[in-house]
Motif scaffolding. Structure first.
Motif, PDB file in Angstrom:
ATOM      1  N   ARG A  84       0.843  -1.205   0.000  1.00 13.11           N
ATOM      2  CA  ARG A  84       0.000   0.000   0.000  1.00 13.11           C
ATOM      3  C   ARG A  84       0.879   1.256   0.000  1.00 13.11           C
ATOM      4  O   ARG A  84       0.635   2.196  -0.752  1.00 13.11           O
ATOM      5  CB  ARG A  84      -0.908   0.012   1.229  1.00 13.11           C
ATOM      6  N   VAL A  85       1.920   1.266   0.834  1.00 11.02           N
ATOM      7  CA  VAL A  85       2.816   2.419   0.936  1.00 11.02           C
ATOM      8  C   VAL A  85       3.522   2.664  -0.399  1.00 11.02           C
ATOM      9  O   VAL A  85       3.606   3.808  -0.866  1.00 11.02           O
ATOM     10  CB  VAL A  85       3.836   2.230   2.081  1.00 11.02           C
ATOM     11  N   GLU A  86       4.025   1.607  -1.020  1.00  3.72           N
ATOM     12  CA  GLU A  86       4.697   1.756  -2.320  1.00  3.72           C
ATOM     13  C   GLU A  86       3.730   2.278  -3.376  1.00  3.72           C
ATOM     14  O   GLU A  86       4.088   3.153  -4.171  1.00  3.72           O
ATOM     15  CB  GLU A  86       5.273   0.415  -2.781  1.00  3.72           C
ATOM     16  N   PHE A  87       2.511   1.745  -3.390  1.00  3.38           N
ATOM     17  CA  PHE A  87       1.515   2.176  -4.364  1.00  3.38           C
ATOM     18  C   PHE A  87       1.210   3.662  -4.205  1.00  3.38           C
ATOM     19  O   PHE A  87       1.236   4.427  -5.171  1.00  3.38           O
ATOM     20  CB  PHE A  87       0.224   1.362  -4.227  1.00  3.38           C
ATOM     21  N   LEU A  88       0.918   4.079  -2.968  1.00  2.31           N
ATOM     22  CA  LEU A  88       0.579   5.482  -2.730  1.00  2.31           C
ATOM     23  C   LEU A  88       1.759   6.399  -3.026  1.00  2.31           C
ATOM     24  O   LEU A  88       1.583   7.503  -3.554  1.00  2.31           O
ATOM     25  CB  LEU A  88       0.068   5.671  -1.301  1.00  2.31           C
ATOM     26  N   HIS A  89       2.968   5.948  -2.710  1.00  2.28           N
ATOM     27  CA  HIS A  89       4.164   6.738  -3.018  1.00  2.28           C
ATOM     28  C   HIS A  89       4.311   6.924  -4.533  1.00  2.28           C
ATOM     29  O   HIS A  89       4.520   8.041  -5.014  1.00  2.28           O
ATOM     30  CB  HIS A  89       5.413   6.054  -2.443  1.00  2.28           C
ATOM     31  N   THR A  90       4.190   5.836  -5.274  1.00  3.79           N
ATOM     32  CA  THR A  90       4.317   5.889  -6.735  1.00  3.79           C
ATOM     33  C   THR A  90       3.259   6.793  -7.347  1.00  3.79           C
ATOM     34  O   THR A  90       3.570   7.652  -8.186  1.00  3.79           O
ATOM     35  CB  THR A  90       4.185   4.472  -7.346  1.00  3.79           C
ATOM     36  N   GLN A  91       2.013   6.626  -6.928  1.00  7.29           N
ATOM     37  CA  GLN A  91       0.923   7.416  -7.505  1.00  7.29           C
ATOM     38  C   GLN A  91       1.057   8.893  -7.160  1.00  7.29           C
ATOM     39  O   GLN A  91       0.873   9.759  -8.023  1.00  7.29           O
ATOM     40  CB  GLN A  91      -0.441   6.883  -7.043  1.00  7.29           C
ATOM     41  N   SER A  92       1.385   9.206  -5.914  1.00  7.62           N
ATOM     42  CA  SER A  92       1.498  10.616  -5.531  1.00  7.62           C
ATOM     43  C   SER A  92       2.677  11.276  -6.237  1.00  7.62           C
ATOM     44  O   SER A  92       2.587  12.442  -6.649  1.00  7.62           O
ATOM     45  CB  SER A  92       1.606  10.770  -4.016  1.00  7.62           C
ATOM     46  N   LYS A  93       3.760  10.542  -6.428  1.00 13.06           N
ATOM     47  CA  LYS A  93       4.914  11.103  -7.136  1.00 13.06           C
ATOM     48  C   LYS A  93       4.561  11.384  -8.601  1.00 13.06           C
ATOM     49  O   LYS A  93       4.878  12.454  -9.131  1.00 13.06           O
ATOM     50  CB  LYS A  93       6.111  10.146  -7.054  1.00 13.06           C
ATOM     51  N   GLU A  94       3.904  10.437  -9.238  1.00 13.80           N
ATOM     52  CA  GLU A  94       3.508  10.630 -10.636  1.00 13.80           C
ATOM     53  C   GLU A  94       2.521  11.785 -10.783  1.00 13.80           C
ATOM     54  O   GLU A  94       2.631  12.587 -11.705  1.00 13.80           O
ATOM     55  CB  GLU A  94       2.894   9.342 -11.202  1.00 13.80           C
ATOM     56  N   MET A  95       1.563  11.868  -9.859  1.00 16.53           N
ATOM     57  CA  MET A  95       0.584  12.956  -9.924  1.00 16.53           C
ATOM     58  C   MET A  95       1.263  14.302  -9.725  1.00 16.53           C
ATOM     59  O   MET A  95       0.957  15.274 -10.422  1.00 16.53           O
ATOM     60  CB  MET A  95      -0.505  12.753  -8.866  1.00 16.53           C
ATOM     61  N   THR A  96       2.187  14.364  -8.781  1.00 12.46           N
ATOM     62  CA  THR A  96       2.915  15.610  -8.538  1.00 12.46           C
ATOM     63  C   THR A  96       3.715  16.018  -9.769  1.00 12.46           C
ATOM     64  O   THR A  96       3.696  17.190 -10.175  1.00 12.46           O
ATOM     65  CB  THR A  96       3.850  15.457  -7.322  1.00 12.46           C
ATOM     66  N   ASN A  97       4.404  15.056 -10.386  1.00 11.94           N
ATOM     67  CA  ASN A  97       5.181  15.365 -11.591  1.00 11.94           C
ATOM     68  C   ASN A  97       4.279  15.869 -12.718  1.00 11.94           C
ATOM     69  O   ASN A  97       4.625  16.823 -13.426  1.00 11.94           O
ATOM     70  CB  ASN A  97       5.972  14.138 -12.054  1.00 11.94           C
ATOM     71  N   GLU A  98       3.131  15.228 -12.882  1.00  7.42           N
ATOM     72  CA  GLU A  98       2.204  15.657 -13.933  1.00  7.42           C
ATOM     73  C   GLU A  98       1.639  17.055 -13.650  1.00  7.42           C
ATOM     74  O   GLU A  98       1.511  17.871 -14.559  1.00  7.42           O
ATOM     75  CB  GLU A  98       1.079  14.637 -14.107  1.00  7.42           C
ATOM     76  N   LEU A  99       1.310  17.325 -12.378  1.00  6.63           N
ATOM     77  CA  LEU A  99       0.828  18.657 -12.021  1.00  6.63           C
ATOM     78  C   LEU A  99       1.908  19.717 -12.260  1.00  6.63           C
ATOM     79  O   LEU A  99       1.612  20.812 -12.750  1.00  6.63           O
ATOM     80  CB  LEU A  99       0.379  18.694 -10.561  1.00  6.63           C
ATOM     81  N   MET A 100       3.142  19.397 -11.924  1.00  2.00           N
ATOM     82  CA  MET A 100       4.251  20.337 -12.148  1.00  2.00           C
ATOM     83  C   MET A 100       4.447  20.594 -13.641  1.00  2.00           C
ATOM     84  O   MET A 100       4.648  21.737 -14.054  1.00  2.00           O
ATOM     85  CB  MET A 100       5.552  19.806 -11.529  1.00  2.00           C
ATOM     86  N   ASP A 101       4.388  19.524 -14.440  1.00  2.00           N
ATOM     87  CA  ASP A 101       4.533  19.688 -15.890  1.00  2.00           C
ATOM     88  C   ASP A 101       3.421  20.552 -16.461  1.00  2.00           C
ATOM     89  O   ASP A 101       3.645  21.368 -17.351  1.00  2.00           O
ATOM     90  CB  ASP A 101       4.531  18.325 -16.594  1.00  2.00           C
ATOM     91  N   GLU A 102       2.219  20.372 -15.939  1.00  2.00           N
ATOM     92  CA  GLU A 102       1.051  21.068 -16.469  1.00  2.00           C
ATOM     93  C   GLU A 102       0.918  22.499 -15.957  1.00  2.00           C
ATOM     94  O   GLU A 102       0.601  23.405 -16.707  1.00  2.00           O
ATOM     95  CB  GLU A 102      -0.211  20.275 -16.096  1.00  2.00           C
ATOM     96  N   PHE A 103       1.168  22.693 -14.640  1.00  2.00           N
ATOM     97  CA  PHE A 103       0.862  23.985 -14.036  1.00  2.00           C
ATOM     98  C   PHE A 103       2.050  24.697 -13.395  1.00  2.00           C
ATOM     99  O   PHE A 103       1.912  25.819 -12.915  1.00  2.00           O
ATOM    100  CB  PHE A 103      -0.242  23.815 -12.981  1.00  2.00           C
ATOM    101  N   GLY A 104       3.195  24.039 -13.311  1.00  2.00           N
ATOM    102  CA  GLY A 104       4.424  24.662 -12.826  1.00  2.00           C
ATOM    103  C   GLY A 104       4.348  25.286 -11.446  1.00  2.00           C
ATOM    104  O   GLY A 104       3.883  24.675 -10.494  1.00  2.00           O
ATOM    105  N   ASN A 105       4.805  26.541 -11.362  1.00  2.00           N
ATOM    106  CA  ASN A 105       4.945  27.233 -10.084  1.00  2.00           C
ATOM    107  C   ASN A 105       3.631  27.387  -9.326  1.00  2.00           C
ATOM    108  O   ASN A 105       3.637  27.483  -8.098  1.00  2.00           O
ATOM    109  CB  ASN A 105       5.562  28.615 -10.301  1.00  2.00           C
ATOM    110  N   VAL A 106       2.524  27.426 -10.032  1.00  2.00           N
ATOM    111  CA  VAL A 106       1.223  27.572  -9.371  1.00  2.00           C
ATOM    112  C   VAL A 106       0.982  26.398  -8.420  1.00  2.00           C
ATOM    113  O   VAL A 106       0.477  26.579  -7.306  1.00  2.00           O
ATOM    114  CB  VAL A 106       0.088  27.666 -10.427  1.00  2.00           C
ATOM    115  N   VAL A 107       1.374  25.218  -8.835  1.00  2.00           N
ATOM    116  CA  VAL A 107       1.191  24.021  -7.999  1.00  2.00           C
ATOM    117  C   VAL A 107       2.013  24.138  -6.724  1.00  2.00           C
ATOM    118  O   VAL A 107       1.518  23.843  -5.632  1.00  2.00           O
ATOM    119  CB  VAL A 107       1.568  22.736  -8.773  1.00  2.00           C
ATOM    120  N   VAL A 108       3.255  24.557  -6.851  1.00  2.00           N
ATOM    121  CA  VAL A 108       4.115  24.698  -5.681  1.00  2.00           C
ATOM    122  C   VAL A 108       3.494  25.699  -4.718  1.00  2.00           C
ATOM    123  O   VAL A 108       3.422  25.467  -3.509  1.00  2.00           O
ATOM    124  CB  VAL A 108       5.538  25.138  -6.087  1.00  2.00           C
TER     125      VAL A 108
END
Length: 137
Positions: A84-108
Motif C-alpha cells: 500500500r505504501v509503495e503504491f501510494l508513493h508511486t501514484q502521488s509522485k507521478e501525480m505531482t510530476n504531472e501537475l508540475m509539468d502542467e501547471f508549474g509554479n502555481v502548484v508549488v
C-alpha cells in the motif's frame, strides 16, 4: 504502474479504483496471499458478493498490473505487486510530476498554502531540499 484515472471527489483508494476493486485491494494489503474464495468470504462479511464478480475484478486487477497471481494446487493465489505504501508513493509522485509539468509554479504555491499545520520535521526536509536545489542551480 500508473493509474490514469484519479477521482478528485472520492477518498482513499476509491480515488484510483472502483469501489469493489478498492475493497479487494484493501483486503489483500492486509494479508499475504489469498484465493478468490478467501477474498469473497471477507467481502461477504459486509455484503454478499458473487464469486464470479470477485473473480472478474481480481483478474482485471492482474491485467492492470496491480495484482499478481500464482498457481498452488488447483487454486490461484493473488497478492498486490506493491505494498500500500509503495503504491501510494508511486501514484502521488507521478501525480505531482504531472501537475508540475502542467501547471508549474502555481502548484508549488498551492501546496505551500495547503501546509497549515506543518510539523518541524517536514519544514526541515523542505528547507534541506531547497538548499540542495539552489546548489544545483
Amino acid at each position: 504502474m500508473l493509474i490514469r484515472k484519479f477521482k478528485i471527489n472520492e477518498s482513499g483508494l476509491n480515488r484510483f479504483f472502483g469501489p469493489l476493486e478498492a475493497k479487494i485491494l484493501d483486503i489483500l494489503w492486509n494479508d499475504v496471499e489469498m484465493t478468490i474464495k478467501n477474498v469473497q468470504q471477507v467481502l461477504d462479511q459486509e455484503k454478499l458478493t458473487n464469486f464470479n464478480t470477485v473473480m472478474t475484478v481480481m483478474n482485471r486487477l492482474v491485467e492492470k498490473g496491480i495484482l499478481q497471481k500464482r498457481v498452488e494446487g488447483r487454486s490461484f493465489l493473488y497478492q498486490p505487486i506493491q505494498t500500500r505504501v509503495e503504491f501510494l508513493h508511486t501514484q502521488s509522485k507521478e501525480m505531482t510530476n504531472e501537475l508540475m509539468d502542467e501547471f508549474g509554479n502555481v502548484v508549488v504555491s498551492h501546496m505551500l498554502d495547503a501546509l497549515e499545520d506543518v510539523d518541524d520535521e517536514l519544514v526541515a526536509k523542505l528547507e534541506h531540499k531547497i538548499k540542495q536545489l539552489k546548489k544545483e542551480l
